[in-house]
Design a protein around this motif. Structure first.
Motif, mmCIF file in Angstrom:
data_model
loop_
_atom_site.group_PDB
_atom_site.id
_atom_site.type_symbol
_atom_site.label_atom_id
_atom_site.label_comp_id
_atom_site.label_asym_id
_atom_site.label_seq_id
_atom_site.Cartn_x
_atom_site.Cartn_y
_atom_site.Cartn_z
ATOM 1 N N ARG A 62 43.044 50.055 26.088
ATOM 2 C CA ARG A 62 42.827 50.120 27.638
ATOM 3 C C ARG A 62 43.300 48.830 28.312
ATOM 4 O O ARG A 62 42.885 47.861 28.170
ATOM 5 N N VAL A 63 44.094 49.055 29.413
ATOM 6 C CA VAL A 63 44.645 48.091 29.940
ATOM 7 C C VAL A 63 43.899 48.135 31.525
ATOM 8 O O VAL A 63 44.007 49.136 32.234
ATOM 9 N N PHE A 64 42.951 47.246 31.838
ATOM 10 C CA PHE A 64 42.355 46.903 33.128
ATOM 11 C C PHE A 64 43.091 46.653 34.040
ATOM 12 O O PHE A 64 43.463 45.339 33.735
ATOM 13 N N THR A 65 43.190 46.931 35.181
ATOM 14 C CA THR A 65 43.709 46.231 36.652
ATOM 15 C C THR A 65 42.370 46.263 37.741
ATOM 16 O O THR A 65 41.662 47.127 37.722
ATOM 17 N N GLU A 66 41.996 44.806 37.781
ATOM 18 C CA GLU A 66 41.048 44.516 38.623
ATOM 19 C C GLU A 66 41.257 43.941 40.042
ATOM 20 O O GLU A 66 42.243 43.224 39.949
ATOM 21 N N ARG A 67 40.454 44.013 40.946
ATOM 22 C CA ARG A 67 40.803 43.345 42.246
ATOM 23 C C ARG A 67 39.902 41.986 41.899
ATOM 24 O O ARG A 67 38.484 42.064 42.120
ATOM 25 N N GLU A 68 40.538 41.093 41.821
ATOM 26 C CA GLU A 68 39.721 39.658 41.461
ATOM 27 C C GLU A 68 40.807 38.541 41.936
ATOM 28 O O GLU A 68 41.943 38.723 41.166
ATOM 29 N N HIS A 69 40.375 37.446 42.583
ATOM 30 C CA HIS A 69 41.178 36.444 42.518
ATOM 31 C C HIS A 69 40.991 35.599 41.532
ATOM 32 O O HIS A 69 40.176 35.079 40.914
ATOM 33 N N TYR A 70 42.547 35.411 40.823
ATOM 34 C CA TYR A 70 42.604 34.478 39.671
ATOM 35 C C TYR A 70 43.722 33.699 40.071
ATOM 36 O O TYR A 70 44.985 34.211 40.195
ATOM 37 N N ARG A 71 43.656 32.377 40.089
ATOM 38 C CA ARG A 71 44.502 31.407 40.305
ATOM 39 C C ARG A 71 45.264 31.833 41.892
ATOM 40 O O ARG A 71 44.452 31.856 42.772
ATOM 41 N N ASP A 72 46.456 31.915 41.768
ATOM 42 C CA ASP A 72 47.023 32.407 43.340
ATOM 43 C C ASP A 72 47.089 33.829 43.381
ATOM 44 O O ASP A 72 47.997 34.418 44.253
ATOM 45 N N LYS A 73 46.668 34.756 42.540
ATOM 46 C CA LYS A 73 46.688 36.190 42.718
ATOM 47 C C LYS A 73 45.245 36.732 43.079
ATOM 48 O O LYS A 73 44.383 36.207 42.712
ATOM 49 N N ASP A 74 45.538 37.992 43.918
ATOM 50 C CA ASP A 74 44.491 38.591 44.074
ATOM 51 C C ASP A 74 43.817 39.955 43.397
ATOM 52 O O ASP A 74 43.047 40.661 43.317
ATOM 53 N N PHE A 75 44.824 40.118 42.154
ATOM 54 C CA PHE A 75 44.457 41.185 41.157
ATOM 55 C C PHE A 75 44.795 40.434 39.799
ATOM 56 O O PHE A 75 45.562 39.669 39.606
ATOM 57 N N THR A 76 44.141 41.115 38.961
ATOM 58 C CA THR A 76 44.520 40.787 37.358
ATOM 59 C C THR A 76 45.015 42.146 36.824
ATOM 60 O O THR A 76 44.345 43.130 37.110
ATOM 61 N N SER A 77 45.774 42.049 35.702
ATOM 62 C CA SER A 77 46.011 43.199 34.907
ATOM 63 C C SER A 77 46.201 42.603 33.504
ATOM 64 O O SER A 77 46.069 41.475 33.154
#
Length: 332
Positions: free
Chosen positions: A107-122
């Motif tokens: 499972r590949v999860f895409t989340e709305r979360e701020h990490y470093r300079d991005k607003d999404f993680t995947s």
């Protein structure tokens, strides 16, 4: 999923190619094994609703080479990316190992979360390391036979701003050759998946788009496959969706093939990217892409983009893979 910006894609070309394939008499693959193995041959120990996939193309001797059903993520084989690979395509996510999980399916999860300079993680899983890795990974680059049949079974989420993919990358890089086993461009082609070739530095050498389900329905499991078969000085690619041959392309005297003598030519990647001109931004109205000055992915003119059948994402967005398989083309 090549690491370079293509600009706008021609969203009609795949439908034309699919219709051409039907007109040319491309037919479904006959169900059942092409060389007489059962699922038990691969050591399946869990029940599965998996249907018969796209058996390797008939007329050739195929040998099972590799299979992963994702009981866990084998970190001796797979790199879990921890970087922003894909930045050239204006993606909006940071790729993190924590967004990849496996316990019978991947499972590949895409989340709305701020990490470093991005607003999404995947998440991005690959058998070869590309780009700087922000955390140590024990895997070593693994490549698969230059002539073979590759298949995956997965479930995609239809949503604005999401690009799910499974693809092969030439060992010398995607700019040399790339084979997209499956990609999703929800707003441009609702309910469809696309299979594409980028060969010898040429973008979209061939592509075909296939309708798999209604985009507003609950996603279902599907299989995608590609056969890579040498023919004299040429190489034939045959693409399958749910066991049906949907298109093929003959690459004539290809440099990506003849200029590289290694018996193993392809790595394998599975990932979701967020945002970019092909799929739009998750926060924009469905069908609209803010990139390249702003345009409609789905038809119409901004701000009146066609949003029929289109969906905004509900986080987390989950892309799921049941298995990947590889067969080699046997000699003799």
């Amino acid at each position: 999923m090549t690491e370079r910006a293509y600009g706008r894609r021609n969203v009609l070309r795949g439908a034309v190619l699919a219709a051409a394939g039907t007109a040319a008499g491309l037919t479904p693959v006959v169900p059942g094994s092409a060389f007489g193995y059962s699922r038990a041959t691969f050591g399946y120990s869990r029940p599965s609703a998996s249907p018969d996939g796209a058996d390797p193309p008939p007329g050739h001797r195929w040998a099972p080479h590799f299979e992963d059903q994702f009981g866990t993520i084998d970190r001796s084989l797979w790199y879990r990316y921890h970087n922003t690979y894909g930045w050239a395509n204006q993606t909006e996510d940071y790729l993190r190992p924590e967004n990849l999980r496996a316990d019978g399916t991947l499972r590949v999860f895409t989340e709305r979360e701020h990490y470093r300079d991005k607003d999404f993680t995947s998440g991005f899983l690959s058998t070869a390391r590309r780009g700087p890795q922000g955390s140590p990974e024990p895997a070593r680059d693994t490549f698969f036979p230059r002539a073979g049949f590759f298949e995956m079974r997965g479930k995609v989420q239809h949503a604005q701003g999401m690009l799910h993919a499974c693809w092969l990358r030439h060992r010398a890089g995607a700019s040399i050759a790339e084979v997209d086993l499956m990609e999703v461009f929800h707003c441009a082609e609702p309910g469809n998946t696309r299979q594409t070739l980028h060969l010898d530095g040429s973008k979209n050498t061939f592509d075909v788009s296939t309708h798999i389900e209604e985009p507003d329905a609950e996603p279902d499991w599907h299989t995608w496959g590609v056969g890579i078969i040498p023919e004299s000085d040429d190489v034939r690619f045959r693409f399958y969706t749910d066991g049906v041959l949907v298109g093929e392309h003959l690459a004539t005297e290809p440099k990506f093939w003849h200029d590289f003598a290694q018996p193993d030519l392809w790595d394998l990647s599975i990932n979701t990217h967020t945002g970019g001109p092909w799929v739009g931004h998750p926060d924009d109205p469905p069908g609209y892409s803010r990139y390249d000055g702003g345009f409609c992915l789905s038809g119409g003119e901004p701000p009146n983009c066609d949003s029929t059948g289109l969906r905004s994402p509900t986080f987390p967005v989950i892309y799921e893979v049941d298995y990947v398989r590889v067969w080699s083309l046997a000699s003799g």
